[in-house]
Design a protein around this motif. Sequence first.
Motif, mmCIF file in Angstrom:
data_model
loop_
_atom_site.group_PDB
_atom_site.id
_atom_site.type_symbol
_atom_site.label_atom_id
_atom_site.label_comp_id
_atom_site.label_asym_id
_atom_site.label_seq_id
_atom_site.Cartn_x
_atom_site.Cartn_y
_atom_site.Cartn_z
ATOM 1 N N ARG A 1 -0.644 -6.920 8.239
ATOM 2 C CA ARG A 1 -0.358 -7.487 6.911
ATOM 3 C C ARG A 1 0.653 -6.601 6.220
ATOM 4 N NH1 ARG A 1 -5.765 -9.884 4.749
ATOM 5 N NH2 ARG A 1 -6.757 -10.281 6.731
ATOM 6 N N VAL A 2 1.623 -7.225 5.577
ATOM 7 C CA VAL A 2 2.698 -6.475 4.929
ATOM 8 C C VAL A 2 2.694 -6.779 3.440
ATOM 9 C CG1 VAL A 2 5.198 -6.158 4.798
ATOM 10 C CG2 VAL A 2 4.109 -6.499 7.023
ATOM 11 N N VAL A 3 2.697 -5.729 2.628
ATOM 12 C CA VAL A 3 2.834 -5.890 1.175
ATOM 13 C C VAL A 3 4.056 -5.101 0.744
ATOM 14 C CG1 VAL A 3 1.768 -5.397 -1.071
ATOM 15 C CG2 VAL A 3 0.358 -6.228 0.826
ATOM 16 N N THR A 4 4.912 -5.747 -0.061
ATOM 17 C CA THR A 4 6.168 -5.121 -0.474
ATOM 18 C C THR A 4 6.074 -4.664 -1.929
ATOM 19 O OG1 THR A 4 7.394 -6.492 1.060
ATOM 20 C CG2 THR A 4 8.635 -5.565 -0.768
ATOM 21 N N VAL A 5 6.534 -3.435 -2.169
ATOM 22 C CA VAL A 5 6.472 -2.853 -3.515
ATOM 23 C C VAL A 5 7.805 -2.160 -3.802
ATOM 24 C CG1 VAL A 5 5.132 -1.328 -5.040
ATOM 25 C CG2 VAL A 5 4.066 -2.254 -2.999
ATOM 26 N N ASP A 6 8.158 -2.078 -5.085
ATOM 27 C CA ASP A 6 9.315 -1.281 -5.474
ATOM 28 C C ASP A 6 8.873 0.183 -5.515
ATOM 29 O OD1 ASP A 6 11.393 0.018 -6.642
ATOM 30 O OD2 ASP A 6 11.426 -1.175 -8.490
ATOM 31 N N PHE A 7 9.299 0.952 -4.511
ATOM 32 C CA PHE A 7 8.828 2.338 -4.395
ATOM 33 C C PHE A 7 9.456 3.267 -5.442
ATOM 34 C CE2 PHE A 7 6.946 3.043 0.133
ATOM 35 C CZ PHE A 7 6.166 1.904 -0.008
ATOM 36 N N THR A 8 10.442 2.768 -6.200
ATOM 37 C CA THR A 8 10.983 3.628 -7.267
ATOM 38 C C THR A 8 10.029 3.616 -8.471
ATOM 39 O OG1 THR A 8 12.281 1.844 -8.279
ATOM 40 C CG2 THR A 8 13.371 3.170 -6.574
ATOM 41 N N ASP A 9 9.017 2.743 -8.421
ATOM 42 C CA ASP A 9 8.022 2.642 -9.491
ATOM 43 C C ASP A 9 6.696 3.193 -8.955
ATOM 44 O OD1 ASP A 9 6.197 1.865 -11.387
ATOM 45 O OD2 ASP A 9 6.878 -0.218 -11.515
ATOM 46 N N SER A 10 6.428 4.482 -9.220
ATOM 47 C CA SER A 10 5.237 5.133 -8.641
ATOM 48 C C SER A 10 3.945 4.477 -9.118
ATOM 49 C CB SER A 10 5.210 6.619 -9.006
ATOM 50 O OG SER A 10 6.381 7.232 -8.559
ATOM 51 N N ALA A 11 3.957 3.996 -10.380
ATOM 52 C CA ALA A 11 2.741 3.352 -10.902
ATOM 53 C C ALA A 11 2.446 2.083 -10.098
ATOM 54 C CB ALA A 11 2.917 3.019 -12.379
ATOM 55 N N ALA A 12 3.497 1.341 -9.733
ATOM 56 C CA ALA A 12 3.305 0.117 -8.937
ATOM 57 C C ALA A 12 2.778 0.464 -7.545
ATOM 58 C CB ALA A 12 4.622 -0.650 -8.841
ATOM 59 N N VAL A 13 3.239 1.573 -7.008
ATOM 60 C CA VAL A 13 2.749 2.008 -5.689
ATOM 61 C C VAL A 13 1.254 2.343 -5.783
ATOM 62 C CG1 VAL A 13 2.954 3.777 -3.881
ATOM 63 C CG2 VAL A 13 5.021 2.838 -4.946
ATOM 64 N N ALA A 14 0.871 3.041 -6.855
ATOM 65 C CA ALA A 14 -0.544 3.420 -7.030
ATOM 66 C C ALA A 14 -1.420 2.166 -7.119
ATOM 67 C CB ALA A 14 -0.712 4.275 -8.286
ATOM 68 N N VAL A 15 -0.961 1.166 -7.870
ATOM 69 C CA VAL A 15 -1.735 -0.078 -8.020
ATOM 70 C C VAL A 15 -1.849 -0.781 -6.658
ATOM 71 C CG1 VAL A 15 -1.709 -2.389 -9.064
ATOM 72 C CG2 VAL A 15 -1.163 -0.375 -10.458
ATOM 73 N N ALA A 16 -0.735 -0.842 -5.940
ATOM 74 C CA ALA A 16 -0.745 -1.521 -4.635
ATOM 75 C C ALA A 16 -1.675 -0.811 -3.657
ATOM 76 C CB ALA A 16 0.674 -1.589 -4.082
ATOM 77 N N LEU A 17 -1.677 0.517 -3.681
ATOM 78 C CA LEU A 17 -2.571 1.265 -2.782
ATOM 79 C C LEU A 17 -4.028 0.923 -3.087
ATOM 80 C CD1 LEU A 17 -0.784 4.745 -2.780
ATOM 81 C CD2 LEU A 17 -1.340 3.424 -0.728
ATOM 82 N N GLU A 18 -4.326 0.833 -4.383
ATOM 83 C CA GLU A 18 -5.705 0.558 -4.777
ATOM 84 C C GLU A 18 -6.119 -0.874 -4.402
ATOM 85 O OE1 GLU A 18 -6.439 1.599 -8.886
ATOM 86 O OE2 GLU A 18 -8.248 0.349 -8.831
ATOM 87 N N HIS A 19 -5.217 -1.830 -4.642
ATOM 88 C CA HIS A 19 -5.592 -3.232 -4.428
ATOM 89 C C HIS A 19 -5.565 -3.679 -2.972
ATOM 90 C CE1 HIS A 19 -4.740 -4.179 -8.888
ATOM 91 N NE2 HIS A 19 -5.955 -3.735 -8.676
ATOM 92 N N THR A 20 -4.766 -2.989 -2.152
ATOM 93 C CA THR A 20 -4.622 -3.475 -0.775
ATOM 94 C C THR A 20 -5.408 -2.637 0.232
ATOM 95 O OG1 THR A 20 -2.715 -2.070 -0.385
ATOM 96 C CG2 THR A 20 -2.270 -4.292 -1.209
ATOM 97 N N ALA A 21 -5.886 -1.460 -0.201
ATOM 98 C CA ALA A 21 -6.498 -0.501 0.738
ATOM 99 C C ALA A 21 -5.583 -0.302 1.950
ATOM 100 C CB ALA A 21 -7.887 -0.984 1.160
#
Length: 383
Positions: A120-140
């Motif tokens: 499974r692939v989830v795409t995030v804007d890695f220049t936004d660290s807060a978005a990365v943190a949220v994605a890590l939490e929601h996707t495990a």
Amino acid sequence: MSDSFHPETLAVHAGRRIDPATGAVTPNLTLSTTFERAADGSLPHGLNYTRLDNPNRHALEEALAALEGGREALAFASGQAATAALLQALSPGDTVLLPDDIYHGTRVLAETVLGRWGLRVVTVDFTDSAAVAVALEHTAARLLWIETPSNPRLKITDVRTVARLARAAGALVVADNTWATPILQRVLELGAHVALHSTTKYIGGHSDALGGAVIFSADAPPDFVARVRENQRLGGGVPAPFDCWLLLRSLATLPLRVRAQSATAAQLAVWLATEPAVARVYYPGLPVHSGHAINAAQMSSGGAMISFEVHGGFAAASTVAARVKLITRATSLGGVESLIEHRKLAEGPHSPTPDNLLRLSVGLEHVDDLRADLAQAITGLAM
Ligand SMILES: Cc1ncc(COP(=O)(O)O)c(C=O)c1O
């Protein structure tokens, strides 16, 4: 070979030894696919079959591990073979976080080929660290894939911050260090568990050998390393001995080449940014680049890749690519010769890459000659 040597010294000496049988200074090329067993069935030289082990591959892996500051390296037949071996060391159903700007082939491989296998692939804007943190939490997510500077828009990820977030969430951190090389950016020291290279690019440096490699940090989980090693040896995407030999030879000049190419790229980027025909320059060495400060804190220069947009859309970018005379129109990057590519043409109509974007891999030619070639190619474009 002591790890405390400087990169220039490691680039020349790591993985190389004088041959005890002949005194040969440069490594012999071992083309044999198989190695003789002793009468008792043992393997007296520790070598069995070239898919499993080969002296030229060993030498290259040893040198790459030393240069990247890792515990172990595995060489592959291409960057894509290395990526596939890493991602297939996860399990079907696992999630990987990819940045929104990344080498096109990595995304397509992960989403399409490995998607069919269960990734499974989830795409995030890695220049936004807060978005990365949220994605890590929601996707495990099990694995986070960094590419900085990214291909083709040279977005900059803060490797220290993003790696810290991923590690805290229990995810593995892979950094594709192809564009920066271990000379300009030390991704394992910045927090990645794995550095990945398309050795086809700067490490090979002469556009004549295809290859890939992964290098593991000292704290990379041993079970994950073992799975990737198994994928290499059983999957069989290993490099030919001659390609390993060429790559080891090229490694010796890597520090000189990337520094010279980066210095030329920095001058070209400054000049391109002043040209009226150019709408936008993507180069992290420019102070106006949004990732300039982060890049300066993790990479010793802006690198040797530049992307730029020209006024006039797709047609104008095609015109520039058609007009260059010294610079070669071709895909790939990192060689001694400068290459230009109209990326939308290569990636296809569904790619998010802007229609008017040209990607330039700066080679070892004189900066004045490259500037003159680009100047005549962009002259008279619609503005
Ligand atoms: C950043 C990056 N990673 C990986 C690859 C894939 O490497 P290869 O073409 O050796 O399979 C490329 C190829 O362009 C690349 O630019």
